[in-house]
Design an enzyme around this catalytic site. Structure first.
Site, mmCIF file in Angstrom:
data_model
loop_
_atom_site.group_PDB
_atom_site.id
_atom_site.type_symbol
_atom_site.label_atom_id
_atom_site.label_comp_id
_atom_site.label_asym_id
_atom_site.label_seq_id
_atom_site.Cartn_x
_atom_site.Cartn_y
_atom_site.Cartn_z
ATOM 1 N N GLY A 195 -10.960 7.272 10.392
ATOM 2 C CA GLY A 195 -11.386 5.892 10.608
ATOM 3 C C GLY A 195 -10.799 5.298 11.880
ATOM 4 N N LYS A 239 2.987 8.467 13.022
ATOM 5 C CA LYS A 239 3.002 7.004 13.079
ATOM 6 C C LYS A 239 3.833 6.474 11.911
ATOM 7 C CE LYS A 239 -1.530 6.375 13.123
ATOM 8 N NZ LYS A 239 -1.869 7.787 12.876
ATOM 9 N N ASP A 299 2.559 8.748 5.776
ATOM 10 C CA ASP A 299 2.609 9.744 6.852
ATOM 11 C C ASP A 299 4.006 10.345 6.951
ATOM 12 O OD1 ASP A 299 0.245 8.553 9.391
ATOM 13 O OD2 ASP A 299 0.042 8.829 7.257
ATOM 14 N N HIS A 302 -5.208 -0.749 9.760
ATOM 15 C CA HIS A 302 -5.904 -0.555 8.486
ATOM 16 C C HIS A 302 -6.345 -1.905 7.929
ATOM 17 C CE1 HIS A 302 -2.686 2.492 8.917
ATOM 18 N NE2 HIS A 302 -3.693 3.306 8.710
ATOM 19 N N GLY A 354 2.715 0.224 -13.348
ATOM 20 C CA GLY A 354 2.821 0.561 -14.766
ATOM 21 C C GLY A 354 2.603 2.013 -15.118
ATOM 22 N N ASP A 355 2.684 2.927 -14.124
ATOM 23 C CA ASP A 355 2.395 4.328 -14.479
ATOM 24 C C ASP A 355 3.577 5.266 -14.245
ATOM 25 O OD1 ASP A 355 0.588 5.409 -11.460
ATOM 26 O OD2 ASP A 355 2.540 4.488 -11.759
ATOM 27 N N CYS A 356 4.776 4.697 -14.030
ATOM 28 C CA CYS A 356 5.941 5.541 -13.722
ATOM 29 C C CYS A 356 6.203 6.559 -14.839
ATOM 30 C CB CYS A 356 7.173 4.668 -13.482
ATOM 31 S SG CYS A 356 8.644 5.613 -13.107
ATOM 32 N N SER A 389 6.225 9.406 -5.848
ATOM 33 C CA SER A 389 7.263 10.062 -6.663
ATOM 34 C C SER A 389 7.166 11.567 -6.512
ATOM 35 C CB SER A 389 7.088 9.741 -8.147
ATOM 36 O OG SER A 389 6.831 8.398 -8.344
ATOM 37 N N PRO A 421 12.403 1.579 -12.736
ATOM 38 C CA PRO A 421 12.054 2.726 -13.584
ATOM 39 C C PRO A 421 12.445 4.072 -12.961
ATOM 40 C CG PRO A 421 10.078 1.675 -12.678
ATOM 41 C CD PRO A 421 11.219 0.769 -12.383
#
Length: 580
Positions: free
Chosen positions: A59, A110, A115, A222, A403-405, A448, A560
């Protein structure tokens, strides 16, 4: 409102088709089959020289594929639109350049977290395979007076670095010489953008709204927000505002510029300004700099690092002495510099075979050793502990993240459990850590996954079958922690998993001097330190990671990630205790 239409075949295929179009139109470029990597067609000419690899989200064309050629990049790796490229493709590119006989590989990255993590992970993996790799981070954004922990963004000034580093590599400079020269040049590069319209990622609505007649100063490539909105003024006025802001000594991210300095100016079209406007802006920028007594030595004007169809432009300045200008003027065949290909397009092969990748350690045949049963028990306990904590981690993460740790940790735990069922645990701890690194990189995902994989990759080299005493393990944990800090950009006190990991790693280093009888106390103390570190995150302001975007007064639970790290340490300690 309907998403803006784009002249593509499909959202899914547009990046691959664009890369194919780029290489088909230029005799000097080739595609690494199976990867979104553009490489030089004449890889053999890299023998004995330093190879340069850059890349990032798609892009921003012609960045970065358009800068591949003699005298510039040796290869460029592309991610999806506005997304960091995957570590596996970065590693394939590095190994391809290494296999071609390059004396070393320089990564030009960058300054965006994704990255840094993905290129950093690939760099560590390549080092483990004996490749000489180094990395320079470009952070040339002049927008923010007080840059956040994440630092200044990497913008169009990156293209100057492609050019100068490319000329040095072509002349045969060593990796160390190039890094040292480029690091110096980076201090004299600054960029600032302005936009009159948003852009929209294929298949999505515009990234932000700008009322008609408004413009935004200092936004990222972006569509990340800038520093201020105002009414659109005349080109001369807009350029003067930009140069004033870029060179304002009260701003921490300003570019020091004084009368008598010599600069290279790049006027970069962010995608949708007409050529006529670009020429008007270029005239204004040269005039503005000259009125301050600055010597404009060279001017680039055109599209160099775009943001899809954003109507706007950025100004990049590079302070340049005679040597920098000599490198800037050196020959390059990179098509976006611009140079046209003189090779007939039809009738040539335009793919290069990727190097045979070393099989993933988890696919190798492993040999058990005396430590295997203990390491298996420790892993089983770590996996159960993480699965037990799944809901607790999710609920902590809902307070400060998405909320997905717990889910991501559980995903990794299940992947390890599955692997344990079908494989022997190698006697060499380093081999096991490499296996685990591959598993979490593949199955855990997210930052993670990259962070744990970095930790395990960096730690793996410090423990072997012959060298697996407590001191070696302590050094391994320390090395893994350092890798997380280096590439993740966070540190103790930033309210991340490092708040549990750093104090524990530091405590474990006492194992390097502790008498055998004192080792148990050190282990207990390390787990205690991790636990206290996690608890202390309740009262910290997040300065890194997703929680850093949330108002501090809303975050009162422990982090968390830090809680998960503590659970892992505790499970390992319990295993060692049971063994006695």
């Amino acid at each position: 409102m309907e998403p803006q239409k784009k002249l593509i075949n499909s959202v899914e295929s547009c990046v691959d088709e664009a890369l194919c179009g780029l290489v088909r139109a230029s005799g000097g470029l080739s595609l690494l089959r199976g990867h979104r990597v553009v490489v030089r067609s004449d890889l053999q000419s890299l023998r004995g020289k330093v190879a340069l690899l850059s890349g990032g989200g798609s892009g921003h064309e012609p960045s970065h594929g358009g800068y591949v050629g003699a005298g510039m990049l040796s290869a460029a790796v592309a991610g999806a639109v506005f997304a960091s490229p995957p570590p596996a493709s970065i590693l394939a590119a590095i190994l391809c350049l290494h296999k071609a006989g390059a004396s070393g590989v320089l990564l030009i990255v960058k300054n965006y977290t994704g990255d840094r993590l993905n290129f950093g992970l690939a760099a560590e993996q390549a080092r483990n395979q004996g490749v000489a790799v180094d990395m320079v981070i470009v952070a040339d954004d002049c927008a923010f007076d007080l840059p956040s922990k994440a630092g200044r963004r990497g913008l169009c000034g990156t293209v100057f670095i492609h050019k100068l580093a490319g000329a040095l590599a072509e002349e045969g400079s060593s990796l160390e010489q190039i890094v040292s020269r480029v690091t110096e040049v980076l201090k004299g590069i600054g960029t600032l953008g302005v936009s009159l319209s948003p852009c929209s990622v294929p298949g999505c609505l515009p990234s932000f709204q700008l009322p008609p007649g408004d413009m935004e100063l200092g936004l990222g490539i972006h569509g990340e927000p800038g520093i201020k909105r105002s009414k659109v003024a005349s080109a001369d006025q807009v350029v003067k505002t930009m140069v004033d802001h870029m060179t304002n000594p009260d701003s921490q991210s300003h570019l020091p510029l004084k009368a008598g300095d010599s600069v290279v100016l790049c006027v970069n079209n962010l995608g949708a300004l007409s050529c006529l406007e670009m020429a008007v802006v270029t005239r204004a920028a040269i005039g503005c700099l000259e009125s301050r007594g600055v010597l404009v030595a060279r001017v680039m004007s055109g599209s160099f690092m775009t943001s899809l169809e954003m109507a706007g432009m950025s100004l990049s300045l590079m302070r340049a002495d005679g040597e920098a200008l000599r490198l800037f003027d050196a020959e390059t065949s990179a098509p976006a510099w611009p140079n046209l290909s003189r090779t007939p397009v039809s009738g040539r092969g335009f793919t290069t075979e990727p190097p045979v990748m070393r099989t993933r350690p988890q696919e190798d045949s492993q040999v058990e050793g005396s430590l295997s049963p203990l390491m298996r028990r420790a892993l089983e306990k770590v996996c159960s502990a993480l699965l037990d904590k799944q809901e607790e981690l999710n609920s902590l993460d809902r307070a400060s993240g998405d909320g997905d740790c717990g889910n991501t940790h559980a995903q990794a735990a299940r992947a390890v459990q599955e692997w344990l069922q079908g494989h022997v645990v190698p006697g060499c701890p380093g081999r096991l850590l490499s296996v685990l690194s591959g598993l979490v990189e593949e199955k855990m995902g997210g930052s993670s996954g990259a962070l744990y994989s970095l930790f395990l990759t960096a730690a793996a080299g410090h423990v072997t079958e012959g060298q697996s005493d407590a001191a070696a393990w302590a050094r391994a944990v320390h090395a893994g922690t350092q890798a997380m800090r280096r590439y993740g950009g966070a540190d103790s006190g930033d309210r991340t998993m490092l708040d549990a990991l750093c104090p524990a790693a530091e405590e474990l280093m006492k194992l390097t001097t502790a008498p055998p009888g004192g080792q148990k106390a050190v282990l207990h103390s390390a787990v205690q330190k991790a636990s206290l570190g996690a608890e202390a995150t309740r009262h910290m302001t997040a300065r890194a990671g997703r929680a850093s975007y949330i108002a501090a007064d809303r975050v009162t639970l422990p982090d968390p990630g830090a809680v998960a790290v503590t659970a892992i340490f505790r499970a390992v300690l319990e295993t060692l205790e049971e063994q006695k």
